[in-house]
Structure formats: structure tokens, C-alpha cells
Scaffold this motif. Structure first.
Motif, short mmCIF file in Angstrom:
data_model
loop_
_atom_site.label_atom_id
_atom_site.label_comp_id
_atom_site.label_asym_id
_atom_site.label_seq_id
_atom_site.Cartn_x
_atom_site.Cartn_y
_atom_site.Cartn_z
N ARG A 252 0.87 -0.99 0.07
CA ARG A 252 0.08 0.04 0.06
C ARG A 252 0.85 1.25 -0.12
O ARG A 252 0.38 2.19 -0.53
N GLY B 272 3.83 1.63 -1.24
CA GLY B 272 5.09 1.40 -2.08
C GLY B 272 6.27 1.30 -1.60
O GLY B 272 7.30 2.18 -2.09
N HIS C 233 5.10 4.73 -5.27
CA HIS C 233 5.34 5.96 -4.61
C HIS C 233 6.79 6.63 -4.99
O HIS C 233 7.62 6.25 -4.68
N ARG D 159 1.40 -0.22 -4.92
CA ARG D 159 1.27 1.14 -5.15
C ARG D 159 2.35 2.07 -5.28
O ARG D 159 2.91 2.46 -4.24
N ASP E 164 -0.18 -6.00 -5.74
CA ASP E 164 -1.01 -4.97 -5.01
C ASP E 164 -0.16 -3.71 -4.85
O ASP E 164 -0.51 -2.63 -4.47
#
Length: 322
Positions: A172, A174, A203, A201, A199
Motif C-alpha cells: 500500500r 510502495g 510512490h 502502489r 498490489d
């Protein structure tokens, strides 16, 4: 695959804690000389077998004696600290040793109830780990309401020491992950890592990245390597009997003692699982591990009583991976 070291400043039964810390710094100097990527140190509080509970202080000493190798924490236990203070420590290290600092972060609490009480942290307290990670990153990236000093113009990279739940947090946010301990033997690990990658993400352009951390000892023959692994296996087996993780003992001292049947079984089981052997046998084990995990880096957390043998093992491992 990149190759790095995690040194826990293991104490020895026949020497004092100061010698363990001096040996950590000397091992970092050796790791730089043989071209390791990183040298990390750990945080353990009030453990007889480990001399350092303050990785950032120890890293200042390591950084002063080295010039190129990356230095970092494996890791700072974020639930035990205020994110602002962790950010200040990381930035101070980065100002002293520009562009060389990594911030590995974990969520473990104290080793025993008295230690947790001394740290003012109990197991049933609310879990704020993910929020604390976000707050810490805000300080490091200068997006928080408070500007952390010293200002360096660089962002200290964060790495998350993760298992199942931690992998989801890392995805979540990154963040790259470091996976070690019993999780490496779990049949669920490949699936958990696949989920982490799926999953993830990003950053600021980050990508999913896995480092595996485990003990690796290399010697000219398998029997010698197994002997090198014995002190740690013995300490771990005895800790389950006594409740205390003790300093490392010499192989001779261990062999001269009476081995209770349960301790013997635990030691033999630990040695059978250890990645310890000749360069060719260790290479095969590491190749299977990389195939199973897709790891980009190995963080070797090896320790043994004989410090000269440990440095020789570090050198042989570096030659093997190179």
C-alpha cells in the motif's frame, strides 16, 4: 543479486560487550573492502547475546570508519520511537555520511515482558504502525508540517522488515521489503510475495523489491561450515529452554557440555536447515531461494563464535555471489 550484511553485534561468552561492538565496526570495514553493497545493524533491547540496542548510534561509528558502503538499520523498531525522532536520527546520519544511509524499519516489541514494560510498550496497545510509517515518510520527504533538521536535500530510503501483514502494508505504501526468519520456510511465501507485487502502489516511481535475510556461512568443506553454524543454533535452542538468548559459546565449550535430548533435537534440526556449506552447496541453496522469491538482494545475517572464521565466510560468500 546484490549482497549485503546484517550484523547483530553478537556477544561472546569469553569477551565483553565492547568487544562485540568493536567487532561489528571491523566487520563493516572488511565488508567494504570486499565490496558488499550494504552493512546493516539491528535493534534489540536488553538481550544478553546482543550488545547494541541503538542502531543509529552504532551506524555513526560504522560510517566514520568506512567511506563507500551503504549503511543502514535492520531495523529500527518504529513502535518504540516517535517518528519525528527517527527522522531526525536518519537525517543526521545522512548529513554525516551523505547518500549512504538506509532506514530499515520493523514493528517488533521487546523480547520479554520486563523489557516491554521498561520500553512503555505493551502487546495490547493500538496498532499505529502504518500511520507512523506515513508520518515518518512525510518528515523524510519534507511534506510534513514540521521540517526535520538537518536539511540535506536527500530522502533517506525506507525499507520494511515484513511478514504476511507487513507485506500488505508495504504494498500500500510502495515500499521495498526485507523478508527473513521463519517466513522464508513458509509454503505461503511465494503467494504472499506475488500478492505484494500485484498490489504494489508506486510512490515517487518506486517499484516492488524483495530482499531476503538469512544466515549464510561458507567454508572449505560442509563439516567445517556446520561447525560454524553450531554456536548460533546452540544459543537458539538453549533460549527456548531457559528463556534467555545467551552470548555465543565456542564449539569446544558446546561439545563439552551435556546436551539434553530436546536441545539436541533442536540443534540438529537448526543445523539441517542452515545455509552452511561449501561454495557450491551454498550456491545451489541460494539459487533455489532466488527462484522461489524473485529476490533482488541477499542480506546475510550470519554469526559464529570465531570472528576470523566469520570474516573468511563473508569473503567466500562475496566471491561466490560475484
Amino acid at each position: 543479486m546484490l549482497l549485503s550484511l546484517l550484523d547483530r553485534s553478537r556477544t561472546r561468552a569469553d569477551s565483553d560487550d565492547a568487544e562485540a561492538l568493536e567487532a561489528t565496526v571491523a566487520r563493516a570495514v572488511h565488508a567494504e573492502a570486499v565490496d558488499y553493497e550494504r552493512f546493516w545493524v539491528a535493534e534489540h533491547h536488553a538481550v544478553p547475546g546482543i550488545a547494541s540496542g541503538t542502531p543509529t548510534v552504532l551506524l555513526a561509528a560504522v560510517g566514520a570508519r568506512t567511506s563507500r558502503i551503504r549503511i543502514g538499520s535492520g531495523g529500527v523498531m518504529l513502535p518504540l520511537h516517535q517518528p519525528l525522532v527517527v527522522a531526525e536520527q536518519a537525517r543526521l546520519l545522512d548529513a554525516l555520511h551523505p547518500g549512504r544511509v538506509d532506514l530499515g524499519l520493523g514493528r517488533s516489541l521487546g523480547f520479554t515482558p520486563p523489557v516491554r514494560q521498561a520500553l512503555r510498550r505493551e502487546l495490547d496497545e493500538p496498532d499505529t504502525f502504518e500511520d507512523d510509517l506515513r508520518e515518518l515518510r512525510g518528515y523524510l520527504e519534507d511534506t510534513a508540517a514540521v521540517t526535520v533538521r538537518p536539511v540535506t536535500g536527500r530522502v533517506v530510503p525506507m525499507h520494511l522488515l515484513a511478514t504476511g501483514r507487513g507485506l500488505a502494508v508495504a504494498a500500500r505504501l510502495g515500499l521495498p521489503v526485507v523478508v527473513g526468519g521463519p517466513a522464508l520456510d513458509s509454503d505461503e511465501l511465494p503467494g504472499l510475495l506475488a500478492t505484494y507485487r500485484r498490489d504494489f502502489r508506486p510512490h515517487r516511481g518506486s517499484e516492488p523489491r524483495v530482499t531476503v535475510s538469512l544466515d549464510v556461512l561458507v567454508a572449505d568443506d560442509d563439516a567445517t561450515a556446520r561447525e560454524l553454524a553450531l554456536p548460533e543454533a546452540w544459543a537458539m535452542a538453549r533460549s527456548r529452554q531457559t528463556g534467555e538468548f545467551a552470548p555465543l559459546e565456542s564449539v569446544k565449550a558446546i561439545r563439552d557440555q551435556r546436551w539434553p535430548d530436546q536441545v539436541r533435537r533442536r540443534v540438529e534440526s537448526s543445523l539441517d536447515r542452515a545455509v552452511a556449506g561449501t561454495p557450491s552447496s551454498v550456491a545451489r541453496r541460494l539459487e533455489r531461494l532466488v527462484e522461489r522469491t524473485g529476490a533482488a538482494e541477499l542480506l546475510a545475517s550470519s554469526s559464529t563464535h570465531d570472528r576470523d572464521a566469520l570474516l573468511a565466510s563473508d569473503r567466500m560468500l562475496r566471491d561466490l555471489v560475484a
